[in-house]
Design an enzyme around this catalytic site. Structure first.
Site, PDB file in Angstrom:
ATOM      1  N   GLY A   1      -2.341  -4.359   3.126  1.00  0.00           N
ATOM      2  CA  GLY A   1      -3.219  -5.507   3.369  1.00  0.00           C
ATOM      3  C   GLY A   1      -2.921  -6.638   2.399  1.00  0.00           C
ATOM      4  O   GLY A   1      -2.823  -6.416   1.185  1.00  0.00           O
ATOM      5  N   ASN A  55      -7.091  -7.301   9.588  1.00  0.00           N
ATOM      6  CA  ASN A  55      -7.971  -6.236   9.099  1.00  0.00           C
ATOM      7  C   ASN A  55      -9.386  -6.794   8.965  1.00  0.00           C
ATOM      8  O   ASN A  55      -9.697  -7.494   8.006  1.00  0.00           O
ATOM      9  CB  ASN A  55      -7.429  -5.730   7.749  1.00  0.00           C
ATOM     10  CG  ASN A  55      -8.331  -4.694   7.107  1.00  0.00           C
ATOM     11  OD1 ASN A  55      -9.325  -4.281   7.685  1.00  0.00           O
ATOM     12  ND2 ASN A  55      -7.996  -4.292   5.887  1.00  0.00           N
ATOM     13  N   CYS A  74     -11.959  -3.440   6.370  1.00  0.00           N
ATOM     14  CA  CYS A  74     -11.807  -2.783   5.062  1.00  0.00           C
ATOM     15  C   CYS A  74     -13.178  -2.491   4.451  1.00  0.00           C
ATOM     16  O   CYS A  74     -13.964  -3.416   4.226  1.00  0.00           O
ATOM     17  CB  CYS A  74     -11.011  -3.653   4.102  1.00  0.00           C
ATOM     18  SG  CYS A  74     -10.763  -2.812   2.522  1.00  0.00           S
ATOM     19  N   LYS A 125      -7.632  -5.081  13.906  1.00  0.00           N
ATOM     20  CA  LYS A 125      -7.919  -3.704  13.499  1.00  0.00           C
ATOM     21  C   LYS A 125      -9.412  -3.488  13.302  1.00  0.00           C
ATOM     22  O   LYS A 125     -10.046  -4.110  12.454  1.00  0.00           O
ATOM     23  CB  LYS A 125      -7.155  -3.376  12.214  1.00  0.00           C
ATOM     24  CG  LYS A 125      -7.330  -1.945  11.773  1.00  0.00           C
ATOM     25  CD  LYS A 125      -6.279  -1.565  10.785  1.00  0.00           C
ATOM     26  CE  LYS A 125      -6.467  -0.159  10.277  1.00  0.00           C
ATOM     27  NZ  LYS A 125      -5.481   0.167   9.254  1.00  0.00           N
ATOM     28  N   GLY A 171      -7.502  10.670   7.025  1.00  0.00           N
ATOM     29  CA  GLY A 171      -6.874  11.986   7.124  1.00  0.00           C
ATOM     30  C   GLY A 171      -7.415  12.806   8.285  1.00  0.00           C
ATOM     31  O   GLY A 171      -8.242  12.325   9.082  1.00  0.00           O
ATOM     32  N   THR A 200      -2.432   8.547   6.157  1.00  0.00           N
ATOM     33  CA  THR A 200      -2.571   9.488   5.038  1.00  0.00           C
ATOM     34  C   THR A 200      -1.511  10.597   5.048  1.00  0.00           C
ATOM     35  O   THR A 200      -1.103  11.076   3.984  1.00  0.00           O
ATOM     36  CB  THR A 200      -3.999  10.086   5.072  1.00  0.00           C
ATOM     37  OG1 THR A 200      -4.926   8.995   4.978  1.00  0.00           O
ATOM     38  CG2 THR A 200      -4.266  11.043   3.931  1.00  0.00           C
TER      39      THR A 200
HETATM   40  C1  LIG Z   1      -4.858   4.469   0.298  1.00  0.00           C
HETATM   41  C2  LIG Z   1      -5.158   3.736   1.569  1.00  0.00           C
HETATM   42  C3  LIG Z   1      -5.047   2.347   1.615  1.00  0.00           C
HETATM   43  C4  LIG Z   1      -5.330   1.651   2.795  1.00  0.00           C
HETATM   44  N1  LIG Z   1      -5.188   0.294   2.828  1.00  0.00           N
HETATM   45  C5  LIG Z   1      -5.402  -0.387   3.996  1.00  0.00           C
HETATM   46  C6  LIG Z   1      -5.180  -1.794   4.073  1.00  0.00           C
HETATM   47  O1  LIG Z   1      -4.764  -2.436   3.111  1.00  0.00           O
HETATM   48  N2  LIG Z   1      -5.437  -2.413   5.259  1.00  0.00           N
HETATM   49  C7  LIG Z   1      -5.869  -1.729   6.376  1.00  0.00           C
HETATM   50  O2  LIG Z   1      -6.087  -2.325   7.435  1.00  0.00           O
HETATM   51  N3  LIG Z   1      -6.058  -0.379   6.331  1.00  0.00           N
HETATM   52  C8  LIG Z   1      -5.834   0.294   5.166  1.00  0.00           C
HETATM   53  N4  LIG Z   1      -6.010   1.650   5.127  1.00  0.00           N
HETATM   54  C9  LIG Z   1      -6.466   2.357   6.345  1.00  0.00           C
HETATM   55  C10 LIG Z   1      -5.295   2.990   7.106  1.00  0.00           C
HETATM   56  O3  LIG Z   1      -4.362   2.016   7.523  1.00  0.00           O
HETATM   57  C11 LIG Z   1      -5.800   3.781   8.322  1.00  0.00           C
HETATM   58  O4  LIG Z   1      -6.468   2.913   9.202  1.00  0.00           O
HETATM   59  C12 LIG Z   1      -6.761   4.900   7.932  1.00  0.00           C
HETATM   60  O5  LIG Z   1      -6.359   5.506   6.720  1.00  0.00           O
HETATM   61  C13 LIG Z   1      -6.878   5.984   9.010  1.00  0.00           C
HETATM   62  O6  LIG Z   1      -5.614   6.569   9.281  1.00  0.00           O
HETATM   63  P1  LIG Z   1      -5.101   7.943   8.577  1.00  0.00           P
HETATM   64  O7  LIG Z   1      -6.213   8.935   8.698  1.00  0.00           O
HETATM   65  O8  LIG Z   1      -3.860   8.312   9.344  1.00  0.00           O
HETATM   66  O9  LIG Z   1      -4.806   7.597   7.159  1.00  0.00           O
HETATM   67  C14 LIG Z   1      -5.734   2.373   3.952  1.00  0.00           C
HETATM   68  C15 LIG Z   1      -5.852   3.766   3.900  1.00  0.00           C
HETATM   69  C16 LIG Z   1      -5.564   4.454   2.741  1.00  0.00           C
HETATM   70  C17 LIG Z   1      -5.677   5.951   2.730  1.00  0.00           C
END
Ligand SMILES: Cc1cc2nc3c(=O)[nH]c(=O)nc-3n(C[C@H](O)[C@H](O)[C@H](O)COP(=O)(O)O)c2cc1C
Length: 292
Positions: free
Chosen positions: A35, A116, A119, A154, A206, A255
């Site tokens: 982001g 986004n 957040c 998003k 996750g 994740t």
């Molecule tokens: C450490 C971390 C940082 C993240 N930073 C952002 C971000 O900067 N912008 C965003 O839109 N989503 C961010 N996310 C959300 C992920 O892009 C994703 O939507 C969310 O983790 C669900 O997917 P997952 O379960 O496969 O991780 C972040 C997630 C994690 C774990």
């Protein structure tokens, strides 16, 4: 049009450059970067990560290098890549989003913008915009007006009716919808008698959130005609195929990259193997297959 449906999820794959020596990232459908905000941000106080049962809580708070450094240092590298890079943007005000979108317009190496509005880890803006249809549509409309790049919006699961928010952003000009971002959560250190995260609350991601994300993709695919990018707990190819069968045209691996950096490529190869096994030549035959 992507070469294949597998992307990385924002914030879990840096700027892509950090992973390019670990596997051939050019094989992916797209890379979504961390982001990005107008000014650089240090993010929230530590600790910012906590493991939970089948999940991860994070409260990073959008630590990033800011849009100017991204354009100066990262975009020229991306311009030499075959894999398209999508820049994820976040703002504290609607005007911030407009400024970011117009600044990124026409920059070589940037193929699309992911907006986004979801957040959970920043005090102002972020998920507040995505929580109701009116503000979600407002952000979408200003970003659309400020750039000729395709925009993915998003969505946050932290809302009472995600279908309504999705319909509002579709009407306001989104080219695609990504969902979901993290679910708001927290953990407590019982010996310290204090919240575990420095920011008190964080976003849960996750495998723990996969059923919620899958349901929301299914729900949104039933009400909007736009391409949907499914995200949330995708760890294996069969997870990804579930999202595609629910109606997603593409998916993001988040994740899972923390436990296995090559997870996005493994997911892609597993999808290809499944298609071969099932005698399917075109992924479109799988999109929404569970809805028919
Ligand atoms: C450490 C971390 C940082 C993240 N930073 C952002 C971000 O900067 N912008 C965003 O839109 N989503 C961010 N996310 C959300 C992920 O892009 C994703 O939507 C969310 O983790 C669900 O997917 P997952 O379960 O496969 O991780 C972040 C997630 C994690 C774990």
């Amino acid at each position: 049009m992507l070469a294949n449906p597998v992307m990385t999820a924002s914030g879990t794959f840096g700027y892509g450059t950090e992973y390019s020596h670990l596997f051939d990232i050019q094989k992916l459908g797209a890379i979504v970067c961390k982001g990005t905000t107008l000014e650089p941000r240090d993010g929230n106080p530590q600790p910012r990560l906590a493991e939970t049962a089948c999940g991860l809580l994070n409260s990073i708070g959008l630590q990033n290098i800011g849009v100017e450094a991204l354009i100066r240092e990262k975009a020229p590298i991306w311009a030499s890549w075959r894999v398209p890079v999508i820049v994820n943007i976040a703002g504290e005000t609607i005007d911030n989003y407009a400024k970011l979108a117009s600044r990124l317009d026409g920059v070589a190496g940037i193929s699309a913008i992911e907006v986004n509005i979801s957040c959970p880890n920043i005090k102002a803006g972020g998920a507040e915009f995505g929580a109701n249809p009116k503000s979600a549509a407002e952000v979408t409309a200003v970003v659309k007006a400020a750039t000729s790049l395709p925009i993915l919006v998003k969505l946050t699961p932290n809302t009472s009716d995600i279908a309504e928010v999705a319909m509002a952003v579709a009407e306001a000009g989104a080219d695609a919808i990504s969902l979901i971002n993290t679910l708001k959560g927290m953990a407590i250190d019982i010996t310290q008698r204090r919240p575990l995260l420095g920011n008190i609350t964080g976003g849960l991601s996750g495998p723990a959130i996969k059923p919620v994300a899958l349901y929301m993709v299914y729900e949104v695919a039933g009400v909007v005609g736009l391409p949907i990018i499914g995200c949330g707990g995708i760890t294996t190819a069969s997870d990804a195929i579930e999202f595609i069968m629910a109606g997603a045209s593409a998916i993001q691996v988040g994740t899972a990259s923390f436990t296995s950096p090559r997870a996005p490529l493994d997911v892609l190869q597993g999808i290809e193997q499944f298609m071969k096994q099932e005698g399917i030549n075109n992924i479109t035959d799988l999109i929404g297959a569970a809805r028919r």
